[in-house]
Design a protein around this motif. Structure first.
Motif, PDB file in Angstrom:
ATOM      1  N   ARG A   1      72.684  64.285  26.938  1.00  0.00           N
ATOM      2  CA  ARG A   1      72.228  63.236  26.086  1.00  0.00           C
ATOM      3  C   ARG A   1      71.680  61.876  26.549  1.00  0.00           C
ATOM      4  O   ARG A   1      70.672  61.370  25.688  1.00  0.00           O
ATOM      5  N   ARG A   2      72.076  61.516  27.848  1.00  0.00           N
ATOM      6  CA  ARG A   2      71.226  60.187  28.386  1.00  0.00           C
ATOM      7  C   ARG A   2      70.057  60.904  28.702  1.00  0.00           C
ATOM      8  O   ARG A   2      68.808  59.994  28.606  1.00  0.00           O
TER       9      ARG A   2
ATOM     10  N   GLY B   1      67.871  60.867  25.532  1.00  0.00           N
ATOM     11  CA  GLY B   1      67.575  59.309  25.244  1.00  0.00           C
ATOM     12  C   GLY B   1      66.318  58.748  25.749  1.00  0.00           C
ATOM     13  O   GLY B   1      65.403  58.222  25.117  1.00  0.00           O
TER      14      GLY B   1
END
Length: 450
Positions: free
Chosen positions: A393-394, A397
């Motif tokens: 998810r990082r 992002g």
């Protein structure tokens, strides 16, 4: 601020400046490719035809002036003797009403991967001349005798290799074929057609017409030599560039995907072309002579991939700095260390985007090249960061943030007039985001055990 944090900041700054080296190498590569394209244009022009400039038509009247003059005798100055003199003059007559209608079609020539637009123009010239009476021709002596000599229509053409046919002049209903050479002293290359002006006993108005097929490269120039000039051009090229001293009338100009149509209406009160030509003819041997008022239409690709790639590369350092700043803020907020080598690899991937953009844009449309290069770099960096940051998810992002950054850069490139305001808003937004994200950070406690 603790020493470890200080060293980390210095290391990041050192990497930012180190990445200036590959970015500068990419910029030099872009400059070389731009030079290669210029060489390709010059090569095509030398092998075929150059930009064209039309000056004319101009009526040239050659005549002789005979007169007798009393001069002092060389041996006895008190005595006067009658000496016969003959002077030869050239008188230039400009069109009263000059109308030019042209249809211009474009094509492409290639040198390797480089392409240049060439054009084929078909022009119809019509108008009339106010032919002066023989007695009204300029003379040195009031009572001199005027004998009219050769009279012809002169038309200057920059590169005669572009002339496709031998035009014929319709002079008051009589046909006359054009021959090589303009017959002008200052505009030597071109065509001229002899005309029958009679004995010019009285002033008269004579109509003329002729058609000219002319090829050229990238730009077509015209000089408004008439008292009243009306030039109407049509073309299948949808991206014209109007330039020179005059622009086409706003209400007589249409541009769409099928081409353009434009009309120039220029009077002799708005241009000094006639006086400039007369001055050039009077001082034809003066190499420091000036030019002639003219206007032009350019047939040039609307998007220069090299200039856009060069502009994009100038934002490369900003890309690297913003990405590194995001990494640094992420380290502070998440207490997750990112090694300087990982900073460097991501920075090299960002720099490689501009090289990919240059290479792809030479073969496909610029927007598509930009899309492919940006997607490749975003996917690579996102995948790498998902592993570096231990969370997909990082990585996703950061990939989304890079997507927004590349989208903003594309907006800067295609909207040159708004580049400053868009760039200012981008920097303000980034600064605001950093300030909001770090508003609760106690910078004095950074690096202390939790």
């Amino acid at each position: 601020m603790q020493k470890a944090l200080l060293f980390k900041v210095l290391a990041i700054l050192g990497l930012v400046f180190a990445l200036c080296i590959p970015l500068s190498l990419i910029q030099s590569t872009i400059s070389e490719r731009m030079a290669f394209r210029t060489e390709a244009i010059n090569s095509i022009a030398s092998d075929s035809v150059r930009e064209q400039t039309l000056v004319g038509p101009i009526l040239v009247v050659h005549y002789a002036e005979d007169y007798d003059e009393l001069v002092a005798n060389d041996k006895d100055p008190a005595k006067k003797e009658l000496v016969h003199r003959t002077e030869r003059h050239s008188h230039f007559v400009f069109p009263n009403d000059l109308q030019v209608g042209g249809q211009i079609d474009t094509d492409r020539r290639y040198r390797g991967i480089h392409q240049v637009l060439v054009y084929t123009g078909q022009y119809n010239f019509t108008g009339d001349f106010d032919l002066p009476a023989r007695a009204d021709l300029p003379r040195t002596m009031a009572n001199s005798r005027i004998t009219v000599g050769s009279t012809y229509i002169a038309l200057s053409v920059d590169d005669v290799r572009g002339i496709r046919n031998i035009p014929k002049l319709n002079w008051d209903g009589k046909l006359s074929e054009f021959a090589q050479g303009s017959g002008l002293a200052s505009f030597k290359t071109g065509l001229h057609a002899p005309v029958d002006a009679g004995d010019m006993g009285t002033a008269s108005r004579v109509k003329f017409a002729f058609a000219l097929g002319l090829d050229g490269i990238e730009r077509q120039h015209f000089a408004p030599v008439g008292k009243n000039n009306k030039v109407t051009l049509k073309s299948n090229w949808p991206h014209p560039q109007f330039g020179g001293r005059f622009l086409p009338s706003a209400h007589d100009r249409t541009i769409d995907q099928n081409g353009f149509a434009a009309t120039w209406n220029i009077s002799s009160l708005a241009t000094g072309a006639q006086q400039q030509i007369l001055q050039l003819e009077a001082h034809a041997d003066d190499k420091g002579q000036g030019g002639v008022d003219r206007f032009n239409v350019g047939f040039i690709e609307p998007i220069n991939v090299y200039s856009l790639a060069d502009r994009a590369t100038k934002y490369g350092l900003l890309f690297v700095a913003l990405t590194f700043a995001a990494f640094f803020v992420f380290e502070i907020l998440k207490r997750l260390t990112i090694h300087p080598v990982q900073y460097l690899l991501v920075g090299l991937a960002l720099a490689l985007f501009f090289l990919l953009l240059l290479g792809l844009s030479e073969h496909i449309a610029f927007w598509l090249a930009y899309l492919l290069a940006s997607v490749a770099c975003i996917v690579l960096i996102g995948y790498y960061l998902a592993n570096v940051l231990h969370d997909w998810r990082r990585g996703f992002g950061f990939g989304a943030a890079l997507t927004a950054l590349y989208g903003t850069l594309y907006g800067l490139l295609i909207s040159e007039n708004n580049a400053l305001v868009l760039g200012s808003l981008l920097l303000f937004a980034v600064l605001a985001a950093i300030m909001v994200a770090t508003r609760k950070v106690n910078w004095y406690q950074l690096g202390n055990p939790a």
